[in-house]
Design an enzyme around this catalytic site. Structure first.
Site, PDB file in Angstrom:
ATOM      1  N   HIS B  51      22.656 -13.305  -2.165  1.00 28.21           N
ATOM      2  CA  HIS B  51      22.452 -13.334  -0.722  1.00 28.21           C
ATOM      3  C   HIS B  51      23.430 -14.271  -0.037  1.00 28.21           C
ATOM      4  O   HIS B  51      23.153 -14.822   1.022  1.00 28.21           O
ATOM      5  CB  HIS B  51      21.000 -13.665  -0.396  1.00 28.21           C
ATOM      6  CG  HIS B  51      20.076 -12.587  -0.850  1.00 28.21           C
ATOM      7  ND1 HIS B  51      19.507 -12.580  -2.091  1.00 28.21           N
ATOM      8  CD2 HIS B  51      19.668 -11.441  -0.241  1.00 28.21           C
ATOM      9  CE1 HIS B  51      18.773 -11.491  -2.231  1.00 28.21           C
ATOM     10  NE2 HIS B  51      18.851 -10.773  -1.131  1.00 28.21           N
ATOM     11  N   VAL B 178      11.133 -26.037  -1.753  1.00 27.75           N
ATOM     12  CA  VAL B 178      11.295 -24.730  -1.117  1.00 27.75           C
ATOM     13  C   VAL B 178      11.052 -23.604  -2.113  1.00 27.75           C
ATOM     14  O   VAL B 178      11.767 -23.483  -3.108  1.00 27.75           O
ATOM     15  CB  VAL B 178      12.710 -24.566  -0.510  1.00 27.75           C
ATOM     16  CG1 VAL B 178      12.831 -23.211   0.175  1.00 27.75           C
ATOM     17  CG2 VAL B 178      13.005 -25.687   0.485  1.00 27.75           C
ATOM     18  N   ASP B 180      11.041 -19.565  -2.492  1.00 28.34           N
ATOM     19  CA  ASP B 180      11.615 -18.377  -1.840  1.00 28.34           C
ATOM     20  C   ASP B 180      11.414 -17.248  -2.836  1.00 28.34           C
ATOM     21  O   ASP B 180      12.146 -17.144  -3.816  1.00 28.34           O
ATOM     22  CB  ASP B 180      13.098 -18.635  -1.560  1.00 28.34           C
ATOM     23  CG  ASP B 180      13.798 -17.440  -0.924  1.00 28.34           C
ATOM     24  OD1 ASP B 180      13.163 -16.388  -0.752  1.00 28.34           O
ATOM     25  OD2 ASP B 180      15.003 -17.569  -0.609  1.00 28.34           O
ATOM     26  N   TRP B 232      -1.229  -5.717  -9.568  1.00 29.72           N
ATOM     27  CA  TRP B 232      -1.959  -5.309  -8.355  1.00 29.72           C
ATOM     28  C   TRP B 232      -1.968  -6.419  -7.299  1.00 29.72           C
ATOM     29  O   TRP B 232      -2.036  -6.139  -6.101  1.00 29.72           O
ATOM     30  CB  TRP B 232      -3.400  -4.900  -8.705  1.00 29.72           C
ATOM     31  CG  TRP B 232      -4.146  -5.940  -9.488  1.00 29.72           C
ATOM     32  CD1 TRP B 232      -4.936  -6.930  -8.982  1.00 29.72           C
ATOM     33  CD2 TRP B 232      -4.155  -6.106 -10.914  1.00 29.72           C
ATOM     34  NE1 TRP B 232      -5.429  -7.707 -10.004  1.00 29.72           N
ATOM     35  CE2 TRP B 232      -4.977  -7.229 -11.195  1.00 29.72           C
ATOM     36  CE3 TRP B 232      -3.555  -5.426 -11.977  1.00 29.72           C
ATOM     37  CZ2 TRP B 232      -5.208  -7.688 -12.498  1.00 29.72           C
ATOM     38  CZ3 TRP B 232      -3.782  -5.884 -13.266  1.00 29.72           C
ATOM     39  CH2 TRP B 232      -4.593  -6.999 -13.525  1.00 29.72           C
ATOM     40  N   LYS B 233      -1.853  -7.665  -7.738  1.00 30.25           N
ATOM     41  CA  LYS B 233      -1.950  -8.778  -6.790  1.00 30.25           C
ATOM     42  C   LYS B 233      -0.737  -8.843  -5.859  1.00 30.25           C
ATOM     43  O   LYS B 233      -0.870  -8.932  -4.639  1.00 30.25           O
ATOM     44  CB  LYS B 233      -2.129 -10.089  -7.556  1.00 30.25           C
ATOM     45  CG  LYS B 233      -3.460 -10.157  -8.299  1.00 30.25           C
ATOM     46  CD  LYS B 233      -3.697 -11.512  -8.942  1.00 30.25           C
ATOM     47  CE  LYS B 233      -5.152 -11.631  -9.418  1.00 30.25           C
ATOM     48  NZ  LYS B 233      -5.535 -13.039  -9.616  1.00 30.25           N
ATOM     49  N   GLY B 310      13.031 -25.212  -5.891  1.00 30.55           N
ATOM     50  CA  GLY B 310      14.126 -25.781  -5.108  1.00 30.55           C
ATOM     51  C   GLY B 310      14.736 -27.022  -5.737  1.00 30.55           C
ATOM     52  O   GLY B 310      15.795 -27.490  -5.292  1.00 30.55           O
TER      53      GLY B 310
END
Lengths: 342, 342
Positions: B51, B178, B180, B232-233, B310
């Protein structure tokens, strides 16, 4: 009362009345006893037996041990605008949770979004209950609790994390879409059930003593190394939920709770959003119906039903209301003994 | 520029300048070009290459195709107290995301907690960037985005859910903790990488064509059935994050985005909490240090490091700043061609 195997089926009303009488005998006021009995009975009727009828004896034993203070209610200790800190004063977890949910809705009515951080409270039983409670009143609910340590950090063998259930609920057609999910793939209660039935877990649930990932519940019960959802991802999520509950409420964290002789004095967060206040509110219903419609048009694997979280609850409840709530004889005997004053 | 295998190492400054010049050539104002170049370069320096640098060519191609409108900025379309709806007007995702994060902090400064729901925006690249951005200014951040459909519902074979990354960030010692995390166990980018190196996935990542859960990335790339975190969660969590982003912003849902010719016009949520406003604020630092200390005393599995989400970022960044950011020659050639006006 029907009987098959060692399970019996208790009519909803009989279960509720039994809970009510026991709570009254433990010095609950009538109003609070009714509310608490109702939460335990509904959780059971809706199929969450582990956090309904099966957990009721432990709830009473915590009252008797003084961990749960029957007559205590939450008090506000601070706040700024749309976020407030409350002290649960070790009152009964389900009653404190309803109070906190209601306060969060109050803040959301005023500010659009509201957040109650609750310290020093007790186990809320089934978090989803407060999701349904809040969503049925037209509010979005995002809430979570910390727990004692029952899950290892990613890469660790000893439990330092809680399974910290997270609840998200969204109003939908006078009902709700409700996700209620712990950060562990399986609870210890679920592992016990698979183990006692000698069944393999549907997906990996933890490690054996040699450090191999396994679907054998019995081996995980020995190693005490349950898997977080998504491996490193759920472990991270669990840590952050604990930190948030702790720092927002000023309460105890998982590691502090774990030093106590029993799981109490928890920290929780309740966020409500008043979607009726959004300028595009009328469009929300249609938008939601389109999402659920598309979701339901998924191509299922053979034999699978595609359901959204909470969709099966109504069906289970109707069945249990019609034919009684299944309880193991052992658990029900224990509850009846409590009702008889033992 | 050092070279090993087909990877080269580009100095941070060279990468930033290259991005900057390309953005300026695509009609970004200098200020916005600098901000955007910086986000792509920092994401790369911090090790989130997928990203950062690797995604830059697609970002430019979306500008050229008109999906991303270079000169558009978000506009406020509604709000009530601490929650506001904004229209991203299809502006560049990273710039819109910084704007929304800043607005959420503004609301939080006023109300303790603030929520911006952003419709009609573009891919924010790495969500964690806005977590760091917000947490470094002393605010808690909870944010997520929807995506196009790339993951099946639980029990389904076709993709109806997005992987809808969720970010939670907490200020910690002038830095941040953090998380993510996408709702899929692996991104398609990660599956491609394992497949191209002929490596088995560390944990199951999806299904083969016969419907068996597998750690073979190549088979998952064929079936297109990736696994949600926690089975499923995570599927449930993904659905609810999409619904919330859609209904709070009044924007498009995953199924509507998936009908478009390319992934754009996304819906996102940004929640900030101003912890400095809490009456117990001074105690938060100590409380957080105790949690992290306890976490770090976990007993590690042999050869494992126990890190919080993080924690490894600073190390990666220092290494990449010192010795250059690793990029495949192919990707860098493509970017250099863009800089030369191709």
């Amino acid at each position: 009362m029907n009987k098959h195997a060692d399970f019996i089926q208790i009519p909803y009303r009989e279960m509720y009345d039994t809970f009510l009488n026991i709570l009254l005998a433990h010095n609950f006021t009538r109003e609070r006893a009714e509310q608490c009995a109702s939460i335990f009975a509904i959780n059971s009727a809706e199929g969450i037996y582990t956090h309904g009828v099966n957990r009721f004896p432990r709830f009473i034993s915590y009252i008797r041990s003084g961990y749960i203070k029957v007559d205590q209610t939450p008090s506000r200790v601070g706040g700024f605008g749309a976020i407030e800190q409350w002290n649960g004063n070790l009152g009964p977890g389900p009653l404190n949770a309803i109070h906190a949910s209601d306060q969060a809705m109050g803040l959301a009515s005023q500010h659009g979004i509201g957040c109650i951080a609750l310290a020093n409270t007790n186990h809320w039983m089934r978090g989803g209950y407060y999701g349904w409670h809040t969503a049925r009143k037209g509010f979005v609910f995002i809430g979570w609790t910390n727990t004692l340590a029952n899950m290892p950090a990613w890469g660790a063998v000893d439990s330092k994390l809680g399974n910290n259930p997270l609840v998200i609920a969204i109003p939908y057609k006078d009902e709700a879409i409700v996700l209620d999910t712990a950060m562990s793939q399986y609870s210890y209660g679920a592992l016990d059930q698979y183990h006692s039935k000698n069944q393999q877990l549907p997906v990996p649930g933890g490690y054996d003593e040699q450090g191999n990932i396994t679907q054998d519940a019995g081996k995980i019960l020995v190693s005490r190394r349950v898997l977080p959802i998504g491996y490193w991802k759920g472990a991270g999520l669990s840590l952050l939920l604990d930190i948030l509950a702790t720092i927002l409420s000023g309460g105890l964290s998982t590691h502090e709770i774990s030093k106590k002789e029993a799981e109490h004095a928890l920290s929780q967060v309740y966020i409500a959003i008043d979607i009726k206040k959004l300028s595009h509110f009328p469009a929300i219903t249609t938008s939601l119906e389109h999402i659920i419609h598309d979701y339901h048009t998924s191509q299922p694997e053979k034999g699978k039903d595609i359901r959204y979280p909470g969709e099966h609850i109504r069906e289970i409840k109707e069945k249990n209301i019609a034919s009684g709530i299944p309880v193991s004889e052992k658990v029900w005997d224990e509850i009846v003994a409590l009702a008889e004053g033992h």
